[in-house]
Scaffold this active site. Structure first.
Site, PDB file in Angstrom:
ATOM      1  N   CYS A  36      10.980  50.064  36.907  1.00  0.00           N
ATOM      2  CA  CYS A  36      11.023  48.974  37.874  1.00  0.00           C
ATOM      3  C   CYS A  36      12.418  48.367  37.724  1.00  0.00           C
ATOM      4  CB  CYS A  36       9.942  47.923  37.599  1.00  0.00           C
ATOM      5  SG  CYS A  36      10.065  46.490  38.688  1.00  0.00           S
ATOM      6  N   CYS A  39      12.542  44.287  38.120  1.00  0.00           N
ATOM      7  CA  CYS A  39      11.953  43.386  37.120  1.00  0.00           C
ATOM      8  C   CYS A  39      11.324  44.187  35.984  1.00  0.00           C
ATOM      9  CB  CYS A  39      11.004  42.367  37.758  1.00  0.00           C
ATOM     10  SG  CYS A  39       9.715  43.014  38.838  1.00  0.00           S
ATOM     11  N   SER A  40      10.019  44.410  35.978  1.00  0.00           N
ATOM     12  CA  SER A  40       9.393  45.101  34.841  1.00  0.00           C
ATOM     13  C   SER A  40       8.008  45.633  35.189  1.00  0.00           C
ATOM     14  CB  SER A  40       9.266  44.147  33.657  1.00  0.00           C
ATOM     15  OG  SER A  40       8.442  43.052  34.005  1.00  0.00           O
ATOM     16  N   CYS A  41       7.741  45.854  36.483  1.00  0.00           N
ATOM     17  CA  CYS A  41       6.417  46.282  36.909  1.00  0.00           C
ATOM     18  C   CYS A  41       5.958  47.526  36.147  1.00  0.00           C
ATOM     19  CB  CYS A  41       6.403  46.581  38.411  1.00  0.00           C
ATOM     20  SG  CYS A  41       6.988  45.188  39.396  1.00  0.00           S
TER      21      CYS A  41
END
Lengths: 137, 219
Positions: A36, A39-41
């Site tokens: 991602c 962000c950090s999905c």
């Protein structure tokens, strides 16, 4: 492969940050890698909260432009004839890699197979190790 | 927004350095940061897209200095301030202001398992026009909104092929700004690595990006 949500739900998993799952399969010709960049999905219900390296600026920035270099950092060399597919989780679909099954484990029970699979293999930064010690897939 | 969070393709970010046997939280405060963010979401004053946008608004130097959960805390505090759940003096002192309102949250501990099991689906069951079909060549639009977007800079102006129609989802660009959900189709679009990065890239590799209808034009 065609209905990951149902298959995963059958095992009792689902929910927050995994409401829509897509499984992508590694083969001898294709290697998948999930990131991602924005962000950090990460698919929380099946893999838990993501490790720090997955959320790092280094991984987020490089996975899409230099996936083979990233995999090399994890000790994985991908042959030139293999297609690397990077999945940037920009929407609410969450991706899970189905790792290649080591030939030696064909016919094994679900329990024995589960012991071989790692988080890293399901994000695509490593392969499932052969059950024969010291032998890479 | 064209912020530093939009990291795809940036270079010089250093080695990846995975930590073996990494704990879920490296310190108790990280767990609290996670829990507080979930708990404050229970007031239903904002949505996930607004949460992401608030983190994107962190000043670039701070964004790079902060650890992951520090960014969560920073974003959460700004949302709480904006929505009057807390005041600056309360953040600084760690104590309620004199005459602060007292409210009992409806989102309580026993509701958490059901909440986590259900999640917050972004899919919407509405009939919306599909303007693109599988196999079609499409171009990422050159959109540069100052608000929230999930169209990374590295995809703008680039041509790819629609691989899949995921169905209809909430549109983050409007949802983050509380301008409505504007549900629309999300497509998985396949881009050749060389289309994105030039001849230096592998001729064989590809990048799949999930893109909302509003991000695309026929190529």
């Amino acid at each position: 492969m065609t209905d990951a949500d149902s298959a995963i739900a059958e095992l009792g998993y689902g929910g927050l940050q995994g409401e829509q799952m897509i499984v992508v399969e590694n083969t001898t010709d294709v290697h998948n890698l999930v990131v991602c960049t924005l962000c950090s999905c990460y698919p929380w219900p099946v893999l838990g909260l993501p490790p720090t390296w997955y959320k790092s600026n280094a991984y987020r920035s490089r996975s899409v432009i230099d996936p083979r270099g990233v995999l090399r950092e994890f000790g994985l060399e991908i042959g030139e004839s293999v297609e690397v597919r990077v999945w940037d989780s920009t929407a609410e679909l969450r991706y899970l890699v189905l790792p290649e099954q080591p030939k030696e484990s064909v016919g094994w029970s679900e329990e024995r197979l589960a012991a071989l699979v790692t988080h890293d293999a399901m994000i695509g930064v490593s392969k499932v190790a052969s059950p024969i010690a010291g032998k890479a897939i | 927004m064209n912020g530093v969070h939009d990291l795809g393709g940036m270079q010089d970010m250093g080695a990846i350095t995975p930590e073996t046997g990494e704990p879920v939280f490296h310190a108790a405060w990280e767990g609290r940061a996670y829990g507080l963010t979930r708990a404050m979401g229970g007031w239903r004053l904002w949505n996930l897209d607004a949460v992401r946008y608030q983190r994107e608004l962190i000043a670039p130097a701070s964004y790079f200095r902060m650890s992951y959960y520090e960014r969560w805390i920073e974003g959460l505090l700004e949302l709480m301030l904006k929505n009057k759940l807390v005041t600056r003096s309360e953040i600084d002192s760690g104590r309620p202001d004199a005459h602060a309102a007292n409210r009992a949250p409806t989102f309580t501990a026993e509701k958490i398992p059901a909440f986590v099991a259900k999640g917050v689906p972004a899919r919407r069951n509405v009939d919306v026009a599909t303007n693109f079909r599988v196999g079609q060549r499409v171009r990422g639009l050159n959109l540069n909104p100052i608000g929230h977007t999930r169209l990374p800079r590295y995809a703008r102006g680039k041509v790819g092929t629609v691989d899949r129609d995921h169905g209809v989802f909430v549109f983050p660009d409007t949802n983050a700004l509380f301008l409505g959900e504007k549900p629309q189709h999300v497509y998985s679009v396949r881009f050749a690595a060389r289309e994105l990065w030039g001849e230096q890239a592998s001729p064989r590799d590809v990048v799949y990006i999930d893109m909302w209808e509003d991000y695309l034009a026929p190529a």
